[in-house]
Design a protein around this motif. Structure first.
Motif, PDB file in Angstrom:
ATOM      1  N   TYR A 192       0.832  -1.201   0.000  1.00  0.00           N
ATOM      2  CA  TYR A 192       0.000   0.000   0.000  1.00  0.00           C
ATOM      3  C   TYR A 192       0.876   1.263   0.000  1.00  0.00           C
ATOM      4  CZ  TYR A 192      -3.693   3.312   1.088  1.00  0.00           C
ATOM      5  OH  TYR A 192      -4.565   4.369   1.032  1.00  0.00           O
ATOM      6  N   GLY A 193       1.872   1.266   0.864  1.00  0.00           N
ATOM      7  CA  GLY A 193       2.786   2.417   0.895  1.00  0.00           C
ATOM      8  C   GLY A 193       3.439   2.633  -0.461  1.00  0.00           C
ATOM      9  N   GLN A 194       3.827   1.529  -1.085  1.00  0.00           N
ATOM     10  CA  GLN A 194       4.476   1.640  -2.402  1.00  0.00           C
ATOM     11  C   GLN A 194       3.502   2.143  -3.465  1.00  0.00           C
ATOM     12  OE1 GLN A 194       7.563   1.547  -2.381  1.00  0.00           O
ATOM     13  NE2 GLN A 194       8.511  -0.429  -2.058  1.00  0.00           N
ATOM     14  N   GLU A 195       2.233   1.750  -3.340  1.00  0.00           N
ATOM     15  CA  GLU A 195       1.230   2.229  -4.299  1.00  0.00           C
ATOM     16  C   GLU A 195       1.032   3.742  -4.159  1.00  0.00           C
ATOM     17  OE1 GLU A 195      -0.105   0.626  -6.730  1.00  0.00           O
ATOM     18  OE2 GLU A 195       0.470  -1.431  -6.215  1.00  0.00           O
ATOM     19  N   ILE A 196       1.049   4.208  -2.910  1.00  0.00           N
ATOM     20  CA  ILE A 196       0.943   5.657  -2.679  1.00  0.00           C
ATOM     21  C   ILE A 196       2.120   6.368  -3.337  1.00  0.00           C
ATOM     22  CG2 ILE A 196       1.155   7.448  -0.878  1.00  0.00           C
ATOM     23  CD1 ILE A 196      -1.516   6.380  -0.507  1.00  0.00           C
ATOM     24  N   ILE A 197       3.302   5.797  -3.167  1.00  0.00           N
ATOM     25  CA  ILE A 197       4.499   6.401  -3.762  1.00  0.00           C
ATOM     26  C   ILE A 197       4.380   6.402  -5.288  1.00  0.00           C
ATOM     27  CG2 ILE A 197       6.996   6.159  -4.074  1.00  0.00           C
ATOM     28  CD1 ILE A 197       7.078   4.912  -1.233  1.00  0.00           C
ATOM     29  N   ALA A 198       3.945   5.274  -5.846  1.00  0.00           N
ATOM     30  CA  ALA A 198       3.826   5.195  -7.310  1.00  0.00           C
ATOM     31  C   ALA A 198       2.841   6.235  -7.836  1.00  0.00           C
ATOM     32  CB  ALA A 198       3.394   3.789  -7.725  1.00  0.00           C
ATOM     33  N   ALA A 199       1.748   6.449  -7.111  1.00  0.00           N
ATOM     34  CA  ALA A 199       0.730   7.394  -7.586  1.00  0.00           C
ATOM     35  C   ALA A 199       1.223   8.837  -7.512  1.00  0.00           C
ATOM     36  CB  ALA A 199      -0.548   7.234  -6.768  1.00  0.00           C
ATOM     37  N   THR A 200       2.119   9.122  -6.572  1.00  0.00           N
ATOM     38  CA  THR A 200       2.562  10.507  -6.393  1.00  0.00           C
ATOM     39  C   THR A 200       3.911  10.781  -7.070  1.00  0.00           C
ATOM     40  OG1 THR A 200       3.429   9.782  -4.251  1.00  0.00           O
ATOM     41  CG2 THR A 200       1.330  10.962  -4.241  1.00  0.00           C
ATOM     42  N   ALA A 201       4.771   9.758  -7.117  1.00  0.00           N
ATOM     43  CA  ALA A 201       6.123   9.968  -7.660  1.00  0.00           C
ATOM     44  C   ALA A 201       6.283   9.411  -9.066  1.00  0.00           C
ATOM     45  CB  ALA A 201       7.163   9.327  -6.748  1.00  0.00           C
ATOM     46  N   GLY A 202       5.301   8.646  -9.542  1.00  0.00           N
ATOM     47  CA  GLY A 202       5.389   8.095 -10.894  1.00  0.00           C
ATOM     48  C   GLY A 202       5.760   6.628 -10.915  1.00  0.00           C
ATOM     49  N   LYS A 203       6.589   6.199  -9.965  1.00  0.00           N
ATOM     50  CA  LYS A 203       6.833   4.771  -9.806  1.00  0.00           C
ATOM     51  C   LYS A 203       7.239   4.476  -8.366  1.00  0.00           C
ATOM     52  CE  LYS A 203      11.320   4.817 -12.245  1.00  0.00           C
ATOM     53  NZ  LYS A 203      12.376   3.997 -11.702  1.00  0.00           N
ATOM     54  N   LYS A 204       7.274   3.156  -8.043  1.00  0.00           N
ATOM     55  CA  LYS A 204       7.422   2.800  -6.631  1.00  0.00           C
ATOM     56  C   LYS A 204       8.809   3.123  -6.095  1.00  0.00           C
ATOM     57  CE  LYS A 204       3.939  -0.761  -6.862  1.00  0.00           C
ATOM     58  NZ  LYS A 204       3.653  -2.147  -7.212  1.00  0.00           N
ATOM     59  N   ILE A 205       9.806   2.916  -6.923  1.00  0.00           N
ATOM     60  CA  ILE A 205      11.167   3.207  -6.475  1.00  0.00           C
ATOM     61  C   ILE A 205      11.788   4.164  -7.479  1.00  0.00           C
ATOM     62  CG2 ILE A 205      13.408   2.211  -5.860  1.00  0.00           C
ATOM     63  CD1 ILE A 205      12.004  -0.429  -5.379  1.00  0.00           C
ATOM     64  N   HIS A 206      12.383   5.230  -6.971  1.00  0.00           N
ATOM     65  CA  HIS A 206      13.100   6.181  -7.810  1.00  0.00           C
ATOM     66  C   HIS A 206      12.203   6.881  -8.823  1.00  0.00           C
ATOM     67  CE1 HIS A 206      16.698   3.425  -6.705  1.00  0.00           C
ATOM     68  NE2 HIS A 206      16.567   4.396  -5.825  1.00  0.00           N
ATOM     69  N   GLY A 207      11.162   7.490  -8.329  1.00  0.00           N
ATOM     70  CA  GLY A 207      10.267   8.275  -9.175  1.00  0.00           C
ATOM     71  C   GLY A 207      10.806   9.675  -9.408  1.00  0.00           C
ATOM     72  N   THR A 208       9.941  10.510 -10.017  1.00  0.00           N
ATOM     73  CA  THR A 208      10.398  11.863 -10.362  1.00  0.00           C
ATOM     74  C   THR A 208       9.401  12.935  -9.912  1.00  0.00           C
ATOM     75  OG1 THR A 208       9.295  11.773 -12.518  1.00  0.00           O
ATOM     76  CG2 THR A 208      11.575  11.016 -12.445  1.00  0.00           C
ATOM     77  N   GLY A 209       8.466  12.572  -9.023  1.00  0.00           N
ATOM     78  CA  GLY A 209       7.334  13.459  -8.715  1.00  0.00           C
ATOM     79  C   GLY A 209       7.684  14.829  -8.182  1.00  0.00           C
ATOM     80  N   ALA A 210       8.662  14.902  -7.266  1.00  0.00           N
ATOM     81  CA  ALA A 210       8.991  16.204  -6.669  1.00  0.00           C
ATOM     82  C   ALA A 210      10.025  16.898  -7.537  1.00  0.00           C
ATOM     83  CB  ALA A 210       9.530  16.014  -5.257  1.00  0.00           C
ATOM     84  N   ILE A 211       9.706  18.113  -7.971  1.00  0.00           N
ATOM     85  CA  ILE A 211      10.641  18.896  -8.773  1.00  0.00           C
ATOM     86  C   ILE A 211      10.856  20.231  -8.062  1.00  0.00           C
ATOM     87  CG2 ILE A 211      10.046  17.749 -10.947  1.00  0.00           C
ATOM     88  CD1 ILE A 211       8.231  20.055 -11.627  1.00  0.00           C
ATOM     89  N   PRO A 212      11.922  20.941  -8.378  1.00  0.00           N
ATOM     90  CA  PRO A 212      12.153  22.207  -7.682  1.00  0.00           C
ATOM     91  C   PRO A 212      10.926  23.114  -7.776  1.00  0.00           C
ATOM     92  CG  PRO A 212      14.086  21.605  -8.959  1.00  0.00           C
ATOM     93  CD  PRO A 212      13.023  20.620  -9.318  1.00  0.00           C
TER      94      PRO A 212
END
Ligand code: SF4
Ligand code: FES
Lengths: 231, 491
Positions: free
Chosen positions: B154-174
């Motif tokens: 579940y935690g990983q799904e939250i990350i995927a939805a906000t960062a683009g993928k579960k590990i090493h996403g790109t969601g937060a930008i300057p």
């Protein structure tokens, strides 16, 4: 008026516009020929050789070949596929391509071709060259680590006076493509964006912007390169 | 005979470290150290890269909590692009980032408690290693193991939805984020498509995990209250009103008596208050509070420290647990190392409540994602990562390339406390004993494990995990050697 001629593509007969670029004509017919240095709308160069096909049994670069009547084109053989795979592998080994941190990841044609030809890692020894990041320009960064010297930028990006804003520096295996200090002065944001977009890899970056396309909405996130032509 | 015991590497932690314990002729422990033996050096290779690459680049130093580094770097770059510190973002951007962070805390803490730490609790630190592992947990307690896997998911799904993928996403930008949630994503995470992966279920399971630990504590009170217990200072970010805030706040530290030794300092001023010491035997630095010096200025970070520093938790169910936790300390900071697990689970519950609240907040569906202002040459981003306070500090040239990076990672902050924990347990367990058993050495690891160290983050290292314990005499001759094969199959 354009005249249409009969050509054979992978054993099927099509009508194609005489004199058209073979890559473009094949695309019209729904046949994918991979390209890298070619870019629609700018003169072809034949630099990367990945578009090599057999025309009447002889290897030709499809981006520099024009349609003629009765040409017999074979776009895919095991040898051609192996040849294309090698080109991708050589390019990956020759520069410093670190996809995990590159903002073109997902939108990069070289990466997409590596996926298409199933190249998780190059079989050639990595050269890890020492290269600079050129960042003096107010709107652009040129990351030499990633440049594959396709020259799309030189051919395709011109200032308001029609002068190229990218130019060669050095020679031989030291060749670099630089931003021209004179001709690139005062370029618009739109031209800077076009420069970034014309580069097939992440070697031209716009300053102050990055990673603004989320994962999932990038060009090759859902389907491999080429599936826009032949799904 | 002088003897030296080496535990190499320490298992069921993230990354690669080893312990050495020196015994004198009488079998007294004279020195014990946790060495961090690998080095990766992200601070160096982010130099010369465009600043907007930092959040994506530096997160690669970890696969367990990349989101922490992703967000801390993004927060530093918020400052660089003139979007301010923490509060300058649009409501959508801040809430999406918070959601990502709570998803991360939730999955990382769950991983640690169930997969890494629970074998010691379920079977005892001296149980046979063949059962004392995550597979043993799965066989002995199927329901618990299934919950653990689904909570992580579940935690990983939250990350995927906000960062683009579960590990090493790109969601937060300057200056913000590159995506918000679609209605479909929001509904799926909130309601779980009819399955157990929904926000309410996570709250319930987090409460279940807490009940499990508290039950264990009731049954093993003597062990927990006595194990690896020593006084220390504690450091954490807190919201300016004193609330626990894992995403943003001011720096506060208390001493062993609970007196404030760092009074709500702005994150941008960290360098005025912190220093780092380098020691020849470890790649991990030793940070300390400047005004107290290296001897006395060290502190703990992480869940235990956070419970000791914050005044309250701003979600009701976690607040109830917080009150029970604080009651055990009797008005002073709690220094029972093993209660870090309790603190960690309180944060799991807090994260679950926060996720549930955020998923019901319409701002997370918004489209106003990025703000910028006047460009700055320096940025500092702080965050409470699962393992504790995380510092990212960058200087950026006028050409937009990074000139300097300094990362003080959570585990680095816990360097001195972990060394003390090792020494404490080694002395208690090994002094004067004739035969040193695997269980005794695992007890040393249990103390380290309570901090959930991520050694790969701390030195930016990773490695394979064979465990080798060697006993050598004073002349360096090997007296005995014990070897285990991998992290899952070993202690
Ligand atoms: S900068 Fe990009 S477009 Fe220009 S030559 Fe290099 S790879 Fe090709
Ligand atoms: S695309 Fe034809 S040679 Fe490069």
């Amino acid at each position: 008026m354009a005249s249409f001629v009969r050509i054979t593509l992978d054993d099927r007969v099509y009508l194609a516009e005489e004199g058209a670029q073979l890559v473009a004509a094949a695309k019209e017919c729904g046949v994918y020929i991979p390209t890298l240095c070619n870019y629609p709308g700018i003169p072809p160069k034949g630099a990367c050789r990945i578009c090599t096909v057999l025309v009447n049994g002889i290897p030709h670069t499809a981006c520099t070949t024009k349609v003629v009547e009765d040409m017999n084109v074979v776009t895919t053989t095991p040898e051609l596929e192996a040849f294309r795979t090698s080109i991708v592998e050589i390019l990956l080994a020759e520069g410093n391509h670190f996809c995990p941190i590159c903002e073109r990841s997902g939108n990069c044609e070289l990466q997409a071709l590596a996926y298409r030809y199933r190249v998780p890692v190059s079989s050639f020894p990595y050269l890890f060259p020492t290269r600079d990041v050129e960042a003096w320009h107010p709107k652009l960064i040129k990351d030499h680590n990633r440049c594959i010297q396709c020259k799309r930028c030189i051919r395709g990006i011109h200032n308001a006076k029609g002068q190229a804003i990218f130019a060669f520096g050095k020679r031989g295996d030291k060749v670099v493509i630089n931003i021209d200090r004179e001709t690139s002065r005062d370029i618009s944001d739109e031209l800077a964006q076009q420069a970034m977009d014309i580069c097939p890899v992440g070697a031209i970056l716009r300053k102050g912007k990055g990673f603004d396309t989320p994962i999932g909405r990038r060009t090759y996130d859902h389907a491999p390169i080429g599936s826009e032509v032949a799904p | 005979m002088t003897r030296k015991i080496i535990i190499d590497p320490v298992t069921r932690v993230e990354g690669h470290g080893k312990v050495t314990i020196q015994l004198d002729d009488d079998g007294q422990v004279v020195q014990s150290r946790l060495h961090i033996v690998e080095f990766r050096g992200f601070e160096r290779f982010v130099q010369g890269r465009p600043y907007w690459e930092a959040p994506v680049l530096v997160q690669r130093l970890c696969g367990i909590c990349p989101v922490s580094h992703h967000l801390a770097a993004a927060k530093a770059m918020d400052v660089v692009v003139g979007a301010g510190t923490g509060t300058g973002l649009t409501p959508t951007a801040e809430k999406i980032r918070r959601l990502m962070h709570y998803g991360q805390v939730f999955q990382s803490h769950t991983l640690h408690f169930f997969h890494l730490a629970s074998p010691d609790l379920l079977f005892g630190y001296d149980a046979p290693p063949e059962t004392r592992n995550v597979m043993g947990v799965a066989l002995a307690n199927r329901e618990l193991a299934t919950q653990a896997v689904l909570m992580r998911k579940y935690g990983q799904e939250i990350i995927a939805a906000t960062a683009g993928k579960k590990i090493h996403g790109t969601g937060a930008i300057p200056g913000g984020v590159n995506k918000s949630l679609s209605r479909e994503e929001r509904d799926r995470l909130l309601k779980g498509d009819g399955g157990p992966l929904n926000a309410d279920q996570m709250v319930t399971w987090a409460q279940g995990a807490l009940a499990f630990f508290k039950d264990y504590y009731r049954q093993h009170r003597d062990f927990i209250d006595g194990f690896s217990r020593f006084p220390s200072s504690h450091l954490s970010l807190v919201r300016p009103d004193g609330a626990l805030d894992l995403y943003h706040g001011v720096l506060r530290a208390v001493d062993a008596e609970g007196r404030r030794i760092l009074d709500d300092v702005d994150s941008q001023d960290y360098l005025q208050h912190f220093r780092e010491e380098v020691k020849s035997w470890s790649y991990m630095k030793f940070p300390y509070l400047k005004k107290l010096g290296p001897e006395n200025g060290w502190y703990r970070v992480g869940p235990l420290a956070r419970m000791n520093v914050a005044d309250f938790i701003p979600t009701p169910l976690a607040q109830e647990e917080f009150e029970a936790f604080r009651a055990v300390g009797g008005g002073k900071p709690n220094d029972r190392c093993m209660l870090t697990h309790w603190a960690r689970l309180i944060e799991v519950l807090h994260a679950a409540e926060c996720m549930r609240d955020l998923l019901q907040d319409p701002d997370i569906l918004g489209s106003d994602l990025v703000v910028t202002g006047s460009r700055q040459s320096e940025g500092i981003g702080l965050l409470e990562a699962p393992r504790g306070t995380l510092f990212h500090h960058y200087r950026v040239g006028e050409d937009d390339l990074i000139q300097m990076a300094n990362l003080i990672v959570s585990t680095t902050n816990n360097n001195e406390p972990m060394n003390r924990a090792v020494h404490h347990v080694a002395r208690a367990m090994l002094t004067g004993v004739k035969e040193i058993t695997e269980g005794m050495l695992n007890a040393v690891e249990v103390a380290i494990r309570a901090y959930d160290p991520c050694l790969s983050c701390a030195t930016h290292a990773y490695g394979q995990m064979p465990l080798e314990v060697t006993l050598v005499d004073a002349r360096g001759a090997v007296v005995a050697r014990r070897r285990k094969s991998s992290v899952l199959a070993s202690t």
